[in-house]
Design an enzyme around this catalytic site. Structure first.
Site, PDB file in Angstrom:
ATOM      1  N   LYS A 198       0.490   0.201  15.176  1.00 22.22           N
ATOM      2  CA  LYS A 198       1.889   0.130  15.571  1.00 22.22           C
ATOM      3  C   LYS A 198       2.263  -1.019  16.514  1.00 22.22           C
ATOM      4  CE  LYS A 198       3.413   3.306  13.056  1.00 22.22           C
ATOM      5  NZ  LYS A 198       4.106   2.837  11.873  1.00 22.22           N
ATOM      6  N   HIS A 219       0.835  -1.201   0.000  1.00 23.33           N
ATOM      7  CA  HIS A 219       0.000   0.000   0.000  1.00 23.33           C
ATOM      8  C   HIS A 219       0.869   1.248   0.000  1.00 23.33           C
ATOM      9  CE1 HIS A 219      -4.128  -1.680   1.454  1.00 23.33           C
ATOM     10  NE2 HIS A 219      -3.604  -2.391   0.470  1.00 23.33           N
ATOM     11  N   PRO A 255      -4.755   0.876  18.706  1.00 22.29           N
ATOM     12  CA  PRO A 255      -4.500   0.342  17.363  1.00 22.29           C
ATOM     13  C   PRO A 255      -4.549   1.365  16.221  1.00 22.29           C
ATOM     14  CG  PRO A 255      -6.682  -0.273  18.111  1.00 22.29           C
ATOM     15  CD  PRO A 255      -6.015   0.378  19.276  1.00 22.29           C
ATOM     16  N   TYR A 296       3.825   6.827   9.985  1.00 24.45           N
ATOM     17  CA  TYR A 296       3.025   5.665   9.568  1.00 24.45           C
ATOM     18  C   TYR A 296       3.897   4.583   8.922  1.00 24.45           C
ATOM     19  CZ  TYR A 296      -1.297   3.278   8.248  1.00 24.45           C
ATOM     20  OH  TYR A 296      -2.322   2.363   8.138  1.00 24.45           O
ATOM     21  N   TYR A 332      -9.530   5.683   7.061  1.00 22.04           N
ATOM     22  CA  TYR A 332      -9.744   6.056   8.469  1.00 22.04           C
ATOM     23  C   TYR A 332     -10.778   7.182   8.478  1.00 22.04           C
ATOM     24  CZ  TYR A 332      -5.339   3.684   9.791  1.00 22.04           C
ATOM     25  OH  TYR A 332      -4.340   2.766  10.021  1.00 22.04           O
TER      26      TYR A 332
HETATM   27  C1  PHB Z   1      -6.313  -3.988  10.741  1.00 21.97           C
HETATM   28  O1  PHB Z   1      -6.347  -4.262   9.542  1.00 21.97           O
HETATM   29  O2  PHB Z   1      -6.657  -4.815  11.605  1.00 21.97           O
HETATM   30  C2  PHB Z   1      -5.879  -2.628  11.147  1.00 21.97           C
HETATM   31  C3  PHB Z   1      -5.392  -1.761  10.182  1.00 21.97           C
HETATM   32  C4  PHB Z   1      -4.986  -0.490  10.553  1.00 21.97           C
HETATM   33  C5  PHB Z   1      -5.073  -0.091  11.865  1.00 21.97           C
HETATM   34  C6  PHB Z   1      -5.538  -0.963  12.838  1.00 21.97           C
HETATM   35  C7  PHB Z   1      -5.945  -2.243  12.485  1.00 21.97           C
HETATM   36  O3  PHB Z   1      -4.701   1.162  12.202  1.00 21.97           O
END
Ligand code: PHB
Ligand code: APR
Length: 389
Positions: free
Chosen positions: A296, A72, A292, A384, A200
């Site tokens: 990280k 990605h 989450p 990130y 997000y």
């Molecule tokens: C996930 O795919 O479980 C996931 C992806 C990004 C995040 C948290 C969890 O920031």
């Protein structure tokens, strides 16, 4: 039983450390409280940053990730109905790889089996001794009896609920914690993702995240009260809420389907200092937890394992304690920056109050600024994809 490094916990931190030590010819034994199947059935995050990519490469366990992982180059943020892009590749020259923690764990378990290194499953460490004076000893329960593992060094990779961190005397050990007043309701479904990258979202109903594991398996989250009863959230209600929070563009492309799994997880920031006491070293969730948002947790555990493997190798093979003596300070410098980033992402994207108050206006201003400022986007992007450590 005797070994050079006794590792408590067969999560990613313990397995990665074990593999890196085995490659250096350092004997190690892993004690894991649960069964291998239980460890593999735990559903965890799935975005790998530069720390995990480097660690898996050094461990020689990156082939399947490179072949099957999704590369990605960016992700989207939705705020007040506006969707904007964070161009990770353009801003940093780097990418992240979407590849589930379960797959990472499986690859590391397979490598360990080939190494012929010992892992005792359903072996729970109950007490740690001798870390100041040596020899270090781990008492553990296995096959109905209490047994002992004697070792030169102990790696506490036993997660947030483990026993290792508590072996550091209370007058030395200091903990820092923030518990957030909400949780994440997560859902897996065998449907194609609604976007080729992650989304997000900050919405007045609360945070949402569209993620994935493959082109045919989606992973979604919505912010929820921590005491949420899943019975109140049939799949249809979760899909409807995701469509609202992720915005019209995502909703139009969203496939819904029966959930394979649905659960609520709390959000916490936590750090335990120091990461070393005598012959005991902590790594992964045993030493720190991040919320989450920003993905990280696994990446910090990977960085710990990589740095610890180098420190233990210099100590055991070269008699050089420089890296081991610096382990705690070196790791904490990186860990606190990642704690800051995870706290910042969480604070920016979640709903903290029912009221449209000062904080919610600041949050919207932050997101508006982020959408317009390449400088702030660059800051987000470098965190990130993973800061140097
Ligand atoms: C996930 O795919 O479980 C996931 C992806 C990004 C995040 C948290 C969890 O920031
Ligand atoms: N004895 C033996 N094993 C133990 C004990 C004990 N007393 N206590 C805990 N364990 C085991 C747990 O069963 C678990 O398998 O330690 C392991 C710790 O693994 P993880 O929780 O996966 O932690 P870590 O390896 O540090 O990986 C961090 O996992 O929790 C996620 O978000 C987190 O992605 C991050 C990653």
């Amino acid at each position: 039983m005797r070994t050079q490094v006794g590792i408590i916990g067969a999560g990613p931190a313990g397995l990665l450390l074990g593999r890196l030590l085995s490659l250096q010819g350092i004997e190690n034994v892993i004690l894991e409280r649960r069964s291998a199947n239980h460890v593999l059935s735990r559903i965890r995050a799935g975005v790998l940053d530069s720390a995990t990519l480097e660690a898996l490469r050094e461990a020689g366990c990156d082939q399947r990730m490179n072949a099957e992982g999704l590369f990605h180059d960016g992700f989207d943020i939705v705020s007040s109905g506006t969707r904007f892009h964070i161009d990770l590749k353009g801003l940093t020259g780097q990418h992240v790889i979407v590849y589930g923690q379960t797959e990472v764990t499986q690859d590391l378990m397979d490598a360990r089996a080939k190494d012929g290194a010992a892992t005792l499953y359903e072996a729970a460490a109950v007490n740690i001794d001798g870390i100041e004076s040596g020899p270090a000893r781990v008492a553990y329960e296995h096959e109905g009896g209490l047994k002992e593992l004697t070792c030169d060094y102990i790696a506490g990779c036993d997660g947030f609920h483990g026993v290792a961190a508590k072996a550091i005397p209370s007058e030395i050990r200091k903990t820092f914690e923030r518990v957030y007043p909400f949780g994440w309701l997560g859902l897996f479904a065998d449907v194609p993702p609604c976007s080729h990258e992650l989304i997000y979202a900050n919405h007045r109903n609360g945070f949402a995240l569209a993620s994935m594991r493959s082109e045919t398996r989606s992973r979604y989250y919505i912010q929820c009260p921590i005491d949420t009863d899943l019975a109140d959230w049939p799949d249809e209600r979760v899909w409807a809420e995701l469509a609202i929070r992720l915005g019209e563009e995502a909703a139009a492309k969203m496939w819904s389907g029966p959930s394979l799994e649905k659960s609520v997880a709390p959000l916490r920031s936590f750090v335990c200092e120091p990461l070393r006491h005598g012959r005991l070293f902590l790594a992964g969730d045993a030493a720190h937890i991040v919320p989450p948002t920003g993905a990280k947790g696994l990446n910090l555990a990977s960085a710990d394992a990589l740095v610890l493997s180098r420190a233990l190798t210099a100590l055991i093979k070269g008699g050089d304690s420089t890296l081991a003596d610096a382990y705690s300070a070196t790791r904490l410098a990186h860990i606190w920056k990642v704690e800051r980033f995870s706290w910042w992402m969480t604070t920016m994207l979640h709903k903290f109050s029912e009221h449209e108050d000062f904080n919610s206006r600041i949050q919207l201003a932050e997101l508006a600024y982020l959408s317009q400022s390449k400088a702030e986007q660059a800051s987000l992007a470098e965190n990130y994809v993973g800061l140097p450590f």
